[in-house]
Design a protein around this motif. Structure first.
Motif: not given
Ligand code: SAM
Ligand code: SF4
Length: 473
Positions: A366, A294, A226, A332, A188
């Motif tokens: 999303s 997640q 990250q 998250d 995602y």
């Molecule tokens: N690197 C971290 C990890 O491995 O979980 C996460 C970094 S990301 C910047 C922060 C959070 O945004 C993720 O943990 C996820 O829950 C959420 N996220 C990332 N892509 C997404 C998407 N396409 N739709 C909804 N939430 C998303």
């Protein structure tokens, strides 16, 4: 927790000195994660050293940079709203310089310039170092330097060395980048596309920055990346013989003046036995881990390409709790991943209770351009159903957080003082070592950036409430 992509503007000293009043002023409007917040500080630093003065209001600035996030569509849309307002202003003030940086800039590149011809420049997260040159070119009406998003690997990590920070947005606390990029390709996620391949920063550079920060009064550092705990793992083209992440933490803890160490965001795959041991043995390492899970469904985790299952995740949480009793685990969560069934979703609710999360950020899935899920044409689930799931997750979390907070009533916590509480009621605010927000009244002196004992007397789902005798004798 509030959404991390809320826009914010750097709380830099706003009153200009006489000398500064004559200088052009810049404003950086930032959206997104801590990495973006930290990048915004680096940009402010670069522009300051290039002779511009900071403005806390876009309307009063001669140069405005919108620093974007593309993790979810909603975050990306904020760019278009803000850009519309700025470019309308530019019609009346042609000298206004407007640039777009961050992940949307990386993702869209020249498309943004074609769509918004009045936009002066676009630059990616790996190219912050060229920002002053882009601003200069725009002010000179030189249109040759309008796009910059090719990786500048040799330059991106050493900005803090070249330009020591001139203003710390939060007294006592600082971010330190230890790695960037991601090689994991969750189905995602747009990050591997916008932030590039995983690169670790040389540990000597990291430790030099931590020492300089500590000498300037920083006592709490948050190590950023990250997939931060992938730090040091051998990657093609990387320098050999670097420290493993747990060893890096131990070295940071040895720096005189460092009292608290945090890191974000780790990935469960790299929570090694050595890292868990560090939680038991390194007192400076705070008793809090934000470990994104997640989903609680093994089927969905596999579809997301997360590389662990719920049992492995819960095992990590159990080992952390054994190593550091009382550790707060936050996470998250994504709801409504394509194909997520009611049964999958129930697995997520069960996992939340089993892990006993002290807090969580929860998001509706999303679809993002160029991700594996988008390329497979998976689409999005019906929004009303996903919204209902999000609300259930948030209800469960509210009750878990309230339980975690209630358990702290009657205890005394050490709080790093950050400033006045947002409620404007004369209270102060700060964070406990396990990352809880604590709002409190102090009956004695309470300097920003100092540590105070706070007796916890009450709580809400968002914060702990208490009183402090002020700076201990
Ligand atoms: N690197 C971290 C990890 O491995 O979980 C996460 C970094 S990301 C910047 C922060 C959070 O945004 C993720 O943990 C996820 O829950 C959420 N996220 C990332 N892509 C997404 C998407 N396409 N739709 C909804 N939430 C998303
Ligand atoms: Fe995105 Fe997954 Fe990398 Fe985290 S680990 S940044 S969620 S691809």
């Amino acid at each position: 927790m509030s959404s991390p992509e809320e826009g914010f503007s750097l709380p830099i000293e706003a009153r200009p000195s006489l000398q500064e009043a004559a200088r052009d002023r810049f404003h950086i409007r930032t959206f997104g994660c801590q990495m973006n917040q930290h990048d915004a500080q680096k940009m402010a630093n670069l522009l300051h050293h290039a002779g511009l003065a900071a403005s806390d209001r876009a309307e009063a600035a001669d140069v405005v940079v919108i620093h974007t996030c593309s993790i979810r569509e909603k975050a990306e849309h904020r760019l278009y709203t803000e850009l519309g307002i700025l470019l309308a202003r530019k019609r009346a003030e042609p000298g206004l310089v407007v640039g777009v940086g961050g992940c949307v800039a990386q993702q869209e590149g020249e498309t943004l310039l074609r769509r918004f011809p009045k936009l002066d420049f676009v630059f990616g997260p790996q190219n912050l170092v060229h920002l002053p040159a882009m601003v200069d070119a725009a002010r000179a009406r030189d249109r040759s330097l309008r796009v910059d998003y090719d990786d500048a690997p040799g330059e991106r990590f050493d900005l803090p060395q070249r330009h020591p920070a001139y203003a710390s947005p939060t007294p006592g606390r600082a971010f330190v980048t230890v790695m960037e990029g991601c090689d994991l390709f969750c189905s995602y996620c747009v990050v591997p596309r916008t932030r590039g391949r995983e690169v670790s920063r040389p540990s000597a550079q990291i430790l030099a920055e931590v020492r300089a920060l500590a000498e300037a009064g920083t006592s709490e550092v948050t190590l950023l990346g990250q997939t931060v705990n992938a730090y040091g793992r051998p990657r093609p083209g990387q320098i050999a013989g670097e420290l493993a992440f747990a060893d890096l933490i131990r070295r940071v803890a040895e720096v005189p003046g460092i009292r608290r160490i945090r890191f974000t965001s780790p990935h469960p795959s790299f929570v090694t036995p050595e890292l868990i041991r560090a939680f038991a043995e390194v007192p400076e390492l705070c008793p809090h881990l934000h470990l994104p899970v997640q989903s609680g469904s093994n089927r969905v985790l596999e579809a997301m390409n997360r590389r662990y299952d719920r049992e492995t995740y819960l095992e990590i949480v159990a080992r952390l709790r054994a190593a550091r009793p009382g550790i707060a685990v936050t996470t998250d969560l994504i709801v409504g991943y394509p194909t997520e069934t009611d049964a999958d979703f129930e697995d997520t609710l069960r996992l939340m209770n089993e892990a006993g999360f002290a807090d969580s950020y929860s998001f509706k899935y999303s679809e993002r351009p160029g991700t594996p899920a988008q390329r497979r044409g998976l689409g999005e689930l019906d929004d009303a159903r996903v919204q209902a799931r999000l609300e259930r997750v948030q209800d469960v979390q509210r009750s878990l957080t309230l339980d975690a907070h209630a358990a702290r009533i009657g205890t005394r916590l050490e709080v790093l003082v950050e400033g006045a509480s947002r409620h404007g009621d004369g209270q102060l605010t700060g964070r406990s070592d396990d990352h809880r927000i604590v709002n409190f009244r102090a009956s004695g002196p309470a300097a920003l950036g100092s540590y105070l004992p706070v007796d916890i007397t009450g709580c809400t789902p968002h914060s702990l409430l208490g009183t402090s005798p002020g700076i201990p004798a």
